[in-house]
Design a protein around this motif. Sequence first.
Motif, mmCIF file in Angstrom:
data_model
loop_
_atom_site.group_PDB
_atom_site.id
_atom_site.type_symbol
_atom_site.label_atom_id
_atom_site.label_comp_id
_atom_site.label_asym_id
_atom_site.label_seq_id
_atom_site.Cartn_x
_atom_site.Cartn_y
_atom_site.Cartn_z
ATOM 1 N N LYS A 186 -11.342 -6.101 -15.688
ATOM 2 C CA LYS A 186 -12.503 -6.242 -13.165
ATOM 3 C C LYS A 186 -13.175 -6.647 -13.211
ATOM 4 O O LYS A 186 -13.454 -6.975 -11.911
ATOM 5 C CB LYS A 186 -13.355 -4.546 -14.281
ATOM 6 C CG LYS A 186 -12.252 -3.589 -14.341
ATOM 7 C CD LYS A 186 -13.313 -2.510 -14.399
ATOM 8 C CE LYS A 186 -13.720 -1.791 -13.554
ATOM 9 N NZ LYS A 186 -14.523 0.290 -14.073
ATOM 10 N N ALA A 187 -13.770 -7.616 -14.168
ATOM 11 C CA ALA A 187 -14.372 -9.242 -14.253
ATOM 12 C C ALA A 187 -13.380 -9.899 -12.672
ATOM 13 O O ALA A 187 -14.056 -11.654 -12.219
ATOM 14 C CB ALA A 187 -14.332 -10.342 -15.026
ATOM 15 N N PHE B 254 -13.677 -5.984 -5.134
ATOM 16 C CA PHE B 254 -13.175 -4.911 -4.310
ATOM 17 C C PHE B 254 -14.458 -4.474 -2.775
ATOM 18 O O PHE B 254 -15.298 -3.929 -3.028
ATOM 19 C CB PHE B 254 -13.274 -3.848 -4.759
ATOM 20 C CG PHE B 254 -12.287 -2.207 -4.188
ATOM 21 C CD1 PHE B 254 -11.950 -1.782 -2.663
ATOM 22 C CD2 PHE B 254 -13.266 -0.662 -4.806
ATOM 23 C CE1 PHE B 254 -11.325 -0.674 -2.097
ATOM 24 C CE2 PHE B 254 -13.476 0.198 -4.190
ATOM 25 C CZ PHE B 254 -12.342 0.202 -2.646
ATOM 26 N N ARG C 201 -9.009 2.347 -5.253
ATOM 27 C CA ARG C 201 -10.227 3.115 -5.691
ATOM 28 C C ARG C 201 -9.461 3.172 -7.464
ATOM 29 O O ARG C 201 -9.984 3.103 -8.824
ATOM 30 C CB ARG C 201 -10.759 3.979 -5.850
ATOM 31 C CG ARG C 201 -11.722 3.757 -4.727
ATOM 32 C CD ARG C 201 -12.163 4.912 -4.197
ATOM 33 N NE ARG C 201 -13.179 4.824 -3.116
ATOM 34 C CZ ARG C 201 -13.224 4.612 -1.765
ATOM 35 N NH1 ARG C 201 -12.149 3.985 -1.678
ATOM 36 N NH2 ARG C 201 -14.096 4.490 -1.308
ATOM 37 N N PHE D 75 -8.688 0.531 -16.058
ATOM 38 C CA PHE D 75 -9.763 1.710 -15.996
ATOM 39 C C PHE D 75 -10.541 1.413 -17.031
ATOM 40 O O PHE D 75 -10.091 1.534 -18.784
ATOM 41 C CB PHE D 75 -10.021 3.136 -16.578
ATOM 42 C CG PHE D 75 -10.174 4.291 -16.002
ATOM 43 C CD1 PHE D 75 -10.911 4.770 -15.069
ATOM 44 C CD2 PHE D 75 -11.390 4.534 -17.479
ATOM 45 C CE1 PHE D 75 -12.291 5.472 -15.053
ATOM 46 C CE2 PHE D 75 -11.873 5.859 -17.476
ATOM 47 C CZ PHE D 75 -12.246 6.303 -15.724
ATOM 48 N N ASP D 76 -12.099 1.010 -16.778
ATOM 49 C CA ASP D 76 -13.122 0.621 -18.514
ATOM 50 C C ASP D 76 -12.596 -0.118 -19.107
ATOM 51 O O ASP D 76 -12.905 -0.477 -19.498
ATOM 52 C CB ASP D 76 -13.163 1.405 -19.418
ATOM 53 C CG ASP D 76 -14.376 2.065 -19.832
ATOM 54 O OD1 ASP D 76 -15.641 1.666 -18.910
ATOM 55 O OD2 ASP D 76 -14.719 2.583 -20.822
ATOM 56 N N PRO E 100 -13.290 -3.943 -18.322
ATOM 57 C CA PRO E 100 -14.122 -5.026 -18.084
ATOM 58 C C PRO E 100 -13.204 -6.741 -17.947
ATOM 59 O O PRO E 100 -13.875 -7.251 -16.560
ATOM 60 C CB PRO E 100 -15.765 -5.609 -18.653
ATOM 61 C CG PRO E 100 -15.461 -4.319 -20.077
ATOM 62 C CD PRO E 100 -14.041 -3.536 -20.106
ATOM 63 N N THR F 189 -8.833 -0.466 -8.816
ATOM 64 C CA THR F 189 -9.730 -1.134 -9.076
ATOM 65 C C THR F 189 -10.593 -0.424 -10.165
ATOM 66 O O THR F 189 -11.522 -1.100 -10.826
ATOM 67 C CB THR F 189 -11.205 -1.368 -7.984
ATOM 68 O OG1 THR F 189 -10.792 0.003 -7.551
ATOM 69 C CG2 THR F 189 -9.922 -2.488 -7.116
ATOM 70 N N GLY F 190 -10.156 0.547 -10.293
ATOM 71 C CA GLY F 190 -10.953 1.227 -11.833
ATOM 72 C C GLY F 190 -11.649 1.646 -12.054
ATOM 73 O O GLY F 190 -12.264 2.488 -12.768
ATOM 74 N N VAL F 191 -11.753 2.434 -10.243
ATOM 75 C CA VAL F 191 -13.127 3.530 -9.807
ATOM 76 C C VAL F 191 -12.708 5.079 -10.588
ATOM 77 O O VAL F 191 -13.390 5.727 -11.001
ATOM 78 C CB VAL F 191 -13.151 2.823 -8.097
ATOM 79 C CG1 VAL F 191 -14.086 3.985 -7.884
ATOM 80 C CG2 VAL F 191 -14.398 1.009 -8.519
ATOM 81 N N TYR F 192 -11.467 4.737 -9.919
ATOM 82 C CA TYR F 192 -10.903 6.259 -11.020
ATOM 83 C C TYR F 192 -9.809 5.950 -11.899
ATOM 84 O O TYR F 192 -9.066 4.898 -12.614
ATOM 85 C CB TYR F 192 -9.937 6.735 -9.534
ATOM 86 C CG TYR F 192 -10.267 7.463 -8.121
ATOM 87 C CD1 TYR F 192 -11.752 7.631 -8.189
ATOM 88 C CD2 TYR F 192 -10.162 7.338 -6.739
ATOM 89 C CE1 TYR F 192 -12.981 7.664 -6.743
ATOM 90 C CE2 TYR F 192 -10.524 7.799 -5.549
ATOM 91 C CZ TYR F 192 -12.012 8.072 -6.093
ATOM 92 O OH TYR F 192 -12.801 8.524 -4.792
ATOM 93 N N ARG F 193 -10.132 7.136 -12.238
ATOM 94 C CA ARG F 193 -8.964 7.340 -13.399
ATOM 95 C C ARG F 193 -7.756 8.228 -13.672
ATOM 96 O O ARG F 193 -8.249 9.134 -12.664
ATOM 97 C CB ARG F 193 -9.268 7.612 -14.952
ATOM 98 C CG ARG F 193 -8.944 8.133 -16.246
ATOM 99 C CD ARG F 193 -9.460 8.935 -16.775
ATOM 100 N NE ARG F 193 -10.398 8.864 -16.874
ATOM 101 C CZ ARG F 193 -10.560 8.380 -18.560
ATOM 102 N NH1 ARG F 193 -10.138 8.403 -19.089
ATOM 103 N NH2 ARG F 193 -12.430 7.969 -18.971
#
Lengths: 731, 310
Positions: B72-73, B77, B45, B66-67, B69, B48-52
Amino acid sequence: MKRKLFDKDLYLEAMRQLRTPGIFFLVVNALAAILITMGRWVTELEFVANRPGMLPLTWDPMIMQPLLFTGFFLIAPVLTLRIFNFTRDRKGSDFYHALPETRLCIFFSFYAAVLTYLTVIIMGTGILAGLSTYFYPGWFQFSWADLLTYAFSMLVTSFYVAAAVACGTFLSGTAFTNIAVALLLIFAPRLILLVFTMNVGYACPVLNTDYLPFVFSYQYNMVFGLVGNFFSSLSLNVVYSWPSIWYTLVIGVIYTACAALLFHFRKSEAAGVAAPNRFLGAVYRLTVTFVFCLIPITLIFQSVKGGRSMSSVEIFQLVVLYIVAVIIFFAYELIASRKVASLVKALPSLVFVPVLNVAALVVLFSVVSMVNGYRPEASEISAVRIVEGMGGSEDYFQQMISKADLKDEACRKAASEGLKRMLEMKQSSLYNEGYDMYTVAIKTGAGWKYRNIALSDEEVLSLSESLNGSDIIKDVYMNLPKAGMGSGVNVLTQDAASLSTEDRMNLYETMRQEVQEMGFDAWYRYLQTFYGENVPLDTMVVTVTRSGKSGSFRVPIKPEMPKTFERYCALRIAGTGVDNALAFIERLNKADNYTYANMTVSVWDYTEKPYEQFYLTYAISGGGEPGVFYNQYNGDKAPLGTQPMSDLLKELSGMKSEGSAIGSRIIMIQFNGAAYSRYYSDSDTEDNYFNEDMCFRVEGDLPKALELFDSDPKYREKYGDDVPAVTEYAE
Amino acid sequence: MIQAEKLVKKFDEYTALNGIDCTIQKGCIYGMVGSNGAGKSTFLRLITGVYRPDSGTVKVDGETVFDNPAVKARMAFVPDDLYFLNGSTMDRMAKCYKAAYPQFDEKRYRFLADSFRLTTNRPIHTFSKGMKRQASIIFALSCRPDYMFFDETFDGLDPVMRNLVKGLICEDVEDKQATAIITSHSLRELEDICDQLALLHEGGVVLESDVQNLKTGLFKVQVAFLQPFTQEQFTGMDIQHFEQNGSVAQMIVRGNRDEAVARLRAMEPVILDVLPLSLEEVFTYEMKALGYSFQDVLGKEAVSDEKKAV
């Protein structure tokens, strides 16, 4: 590359997700818009046949489409909670936070979908309600401006609620806490402020709470204003208040910005838990409890300030109230966390409940002490303004005069003495000794302080002389504000509901110009003698809104202001649907069908010359026996049940110079070759009340019009020789 | 390349990751094992940038996630706890993915759905647990990611589907030089697919190694002599574990296999067998060498499952 703040695809995805509730609310509201109009039409339909005259039914937009209110208390919360429901579910939260979008982009794209549905539902069905009246031409009359204002007002309120719910959603992680925190955000600040203001006002009679800075007025917050008004005056007219709309919009924008930031910094792992951290959990718990504690705080404060010791019953009430507060404290935690063990963890923060209560009382006493400590000497006062006392607080002229700075020694001394008197003497003594209460603004240093003061007759006189000595009164009365878009001037006519906004503005402009020709003395006298020799044909109510404050003045429409009077009549005639005397009389005749009605008829004549300017007053009131009409005129009763209209008209011919009308009326005015008539009744037929407004136009002078009636073969056939001759009226 | 430096993540007082450092090269299939609460899911997580992260950094190709895009693109996950829109079908979910992932390949989605024989217009909530997992794998692979993260993904899949998924992952890694991180309780699941393995315990990586090295670096020798002997006679060999039963001894040896065999042969044993080690055994001895008990690290339950599988 994805955009950082808004993504069209994500927005469309959110629109899809909200499709079910969105379309459901849209359909319900659209059906309401159509069916309520239809229902009103069906309800009124049965009265039509027996109606002596029918004009469009005047309709308040809030009644046309009441479901717009669901926008803020139902639709906005439901849509917002629904679109951000992933914030309450750990897997959903992880899913959305893993998407290749910035958090702000997710928030704004989703929030835009909520606002889109709100706009379509509220504005769309509001407009639909207006359009649906066109299916019944001539039946309904309403103001599009009012309807659109109402719809926009509901949209803004819904926007504000949606933003508050979004904040609540991002500040907590379960459905219960989402709603609880949102409610706290919407109501708690305003409620706390209101109770504090109320208590300070109670403890300081010298303070006029109406003149506190605008943030202290609950009226500006649309949600609070609606709830407050509903329980205090049962009036929801705050929806038409533009200052409230703008204020709510600004708060909505601020809450939206807060929601965006909260979403940006929100932790995905906060989903499903009551609060993101222990501190915030304690804050919510304590706020809920503190809101309840405002009751015992008020009891204690008012008891102390009232200078009385508490009775044993009151002490018992206090104890019970604090026990309830503790129960609320733990109940919130239990419902929010659903764990009994968390009650133990919450226990330490309970200590803040008494701390907050004591702090609130300290703040209240400090504010009271500060307000009562303001006692400037005359020499310390640089200027005084009379804000209230000589006219109502909502009187336009008073408001304008209140801007005049009175600087002479007598005024400053009066203000200083009046203030001290107010602070030192009991209210009952002030009244007993005949002091007059005024609200004044006192300037010491940079700012103005508004205070209620008690003035003796001599002091009032010195203030009046000082005021009259200034040119401000003439300026205020002679320089009326110009009308026009964005001028803040709103003109209404009490009786003429059919006049358009443009007509009313034109009438006001005519009046404004005529005032210049009249001069100050005549104009001032005209306003002071509202009735005078002639009863006003109508009254123009002018409301001027400046800096969020409204003030009104009323101008009677009478022949003494001939240009305004003539313009009014011309506008009324021009605005009247093409009708004629024959149709009018035909409708009058249909009044025979009213089986449960009494009539009162009278005629007023302004001049010596018959028919030059006269009023015909015709009233119908409820009661009576079936099939029998009673002519109630000056207390006389004469059966009219089977009388043809001609008899009635004959009677009218002998009633040219009579006095007052009772209740509703028909007014006929001969004016420049055209007669104007208005019929308004508030009658009871078969236990049903109705209102109607009928206008007609008579070309030529009235006797001629009646001659038309006289000569019409259709009426001849119907009434034979009973139809009155013109000469009967001319005599 | 994924780089984690001193990565820390706390949940209130609980520290889920405690200063993890690791580097995962591009084109690698990286396996991560550990007991419940070891920090595997938290690690994914964070990547994948879900958590900081509370402190430390995690970077993908030199960029923080984190944040972000753009980074993340390029990721997909598949979490252990799957999420689908309420009442949605696969087609509806595909629309949702398409809205968010610019590279979402509808053709591939159709192809994979057919391959897995899933009905795309049936509500997902009516799917079995395994079918739901297959669906989420299809969505992930249809995003054409450069980085794929699978959290306990093979749990609930039957052996046929497991192999199919593994094949698809390998295909993407080979064709696109994609990188995959797969977490599991089961070493056996990872053994045949991963290039690298890491063992997480109490929020830290206790062991990280190339699978091939792991397998070849340690080997088991069974040896017997006519004359009595002791462990001292093998001095000079890196023996991780020695167990003697009469004239027969078993030992786990680290080092060059050929050299060790030549040396033993010179001692004229009557029996000399070199046996392969299972990955579990390798882990057991490696962990022992590091001072951990493998059972404690992986959890007794997981080890018992492992044994059953073997």
